[in-house]
Scaffold this active site. Structure first.
Site, short mmCIF file in Angstrom:
data_model
loop_
_atom_site.label_atom_id
_atom_site.label_comp_id
_atom_site.label_asym_id
_atom_site.label_seq_id
_atom_site.Cartn_x
_atom_site.Cartn_y
_atom_site.Cartn_z
N SER A 1 0.80 -1.24 0.00
CA SER A 1 0.00 0.00 0.00
C SER A 1 0.83 1.29 0.00
CB SER A 1 -0.94 0.01 1.20
OG SER A 1 -2.02 -0.87 0.98
N LYS B 1 0.12 3.82 -2.67
CA LYS B 1 -0.92 4.86 -2.61
C LYS B 1 -0.34 6.27 -2.48
CE LYS B 1 -4.14 1.44 -0.90
NZ LYS B 1 -4.51 0.62 0.25
N SER C 1 -6.11 3.40 4.38
CA SER C 1 -5.46 2.59 3.33
C SER C 1 -6.49 1.74 2.58
CB SER C 1 -4.37 1.69 3.92
OG SER C 1 -3.53 1.20 2.90
#
Length: 420
Positions: A57, A60, A113
């Site tokens: 993640s 991102k 997230s």
């Protein structure tokens, strides 16, 4: 003629030199690691920093960059069925037809997230996941992340979705320059109000425990809370393939650092990050070595109305330097000793280079402190004509002469008449 002066100094402005050290020095679990100075991009510590890893993640960060640069936080995004179908892992349970502002989706992306928020943002920006991935890769190259390939906006496992610790540090360094991004990643809670599809408030909480957790970890044999004073972001990540990933921004007492840890395990990702930040704080400092307008030398001026001009440094000079290497930095001046007129104030006369172990780590210009005209041509007539006040004086003198001649002629006429 070139002039070289070697001086002992404590720092300079823009560094390209790397103070990286051997793997294992800090006893880190993470397989890919980097510690970078936020302002200069200088690498202070690295371990496999240019090797590719799965980013999970931390992907991102790039998704957020594109949303901030291409979107409007007040825009309302309508969730479609594809977003729901493609979602797995962390999410905020978005539903088809649900409407939510880009602001709320960004908070879900970076705080919670949420993988569904990432997909919704990608489709909002580009219309499709594929087109958004192309934008991600294009932007990565623009910010200096040259060994990265993204295929989705959320970091879910894909063998072609990889990046490096160095590239992630460059993306985070770029993102942290954006005020909105900083404000989101610096918080660890957020509330999304009811929507047209959800009657309950969504309460978000970040998994980045460096921001808030008093849970204890072991750091070099010492028990300490996970929370690290001065940390103001950025992003966690985890998948089975990627293991624990963490990108961290730190700012306190003159230190501005970016730390990246990839493929660590459990709480070791926090211990690794503590060790990196401790290392940067304890071993490096940012020191002002020189001031703008510092006198360098007098330079001869060829054919100038003034025979020399003072040269000074153009900018203040700073450097992130290892404390035990302060006295090893050298200064080198490079310039022509004689400069041809005319010269304008601020004109570049040469440069100052700063070196460490023989490598140029920064430079700044040497500039003129004043305007200096060229000596006028020896042609007197041209010289006189170039001066307006002399022309006026000549005109006045000529007029006076003409007036005197007229007066003399009148006097002669009177004298002639009298004699007759």
């Amino acid at each position: 003629m070139k002039k070289v002066l070697i001086l002992f100094i404590v720092g300079v402005l823009l560094s390209t030199y790397s103070f990286s050290y051997a793997d294992g020095d800090l006893d880190l679990v993470g397989e890919g690691v980097i510690l970078m100075d936020m302002d200069t991009g200088e690498v202070l510590y690295e371990k496999n920093s240019n090797s590719q890893f799965y980013p999970a993640s931390t992907t991102k960060i790039m998704t957020a960059i594109l949303a901030l640069e291409k979107g409007n936080m007040d825009d309302i995004v309508t969730i479609d069925q594809e977003v729901v179908n493609l979602t797995s892992g962390s999410h905020i349970a978005l539903e088809p037809g649900e409407q939510m502002s880009l602001e709320h989706l960004m908070q879900a992306l970076l705080v919670e997230s949420a993988n569904d928020a990432a997909l919704a943002i990608a489709k909002y920006v580009s219309g499709s996941i594929e087109e958004f991935s192309k934008l991600m890769n294009q932007k990565a190259k623009e910010v200096g992340a040259l060994n990265t390939n993204f295929v989705n906006p959320n970091g879910l496992p894909n063998e072609d979705h990889k990046t490096t610790p160095y590239d992630l540090a460059m993306m985070a360094r770029y993102a942290m320059k954006n005020e909105k991004f900083r404000s989101i990643v610096g918080n660890y809670t957020y509330t999304i109000p009811v929507t047209n599809k959800k009657s309950e408030t969504r309460y978000l909480k970040s998994s980045n425990r460096l921001l808030y957790s008093n849970e204890k970890i072991d750091v070099d044999g010492k028990t300490t809370p996970i929370k690290y004073d001065g940390v103001n972001g950025v992003k966690t990540g985890y998948t089975v393939a990627a293991q624990q990933c963490l990108v961290t921004s730190f700012e306190k007492d003159g230190h501005k650092l970016i730390a990246v840890v990839l493929k660590s395990t459990g709480k070791n990702v926090y211990s690794d990050t503590h060790k990196l930040l401790n290392y940067g704080i304890e071993n490096f400092e940012k020191v002002k070595i020189s001031f703008a307008n510092r006198f360098v030398d007098n330079f001869n001026v060829n054919k100038g109305v003034i025979p020399f001009v003072a040269g000074v440094t153009k900018t203040d000079s700073y450097f992130i330097v290892r404390k035990d290497q302060k006295s090893k930095v050298e200064e080198k001046f490079t310039a022509n000793k004689t400069i041809d007129a005319p010269i304008s104030k601020g004109q570049v006369l040469g440069k100052v280079e700063y070196l460490l172990d023989g490598k140029v780590i920064a430079e700044t210009d040497i500039v003129s402190t004043m305007d200096i005209e060229m000596i006028p041509s020896p042609n007197i007539f041209k010289s006189i004509l170039s001066k307006w006040y002399i022309l006026i004086l000549i005109a006045l003198v000529f007029g006076r002469i003409v007036a005197l001649n007229k007066r003399k002629r009148r006097q002669r006429r009177r004298t002639s008449l009298y004699r007759i």
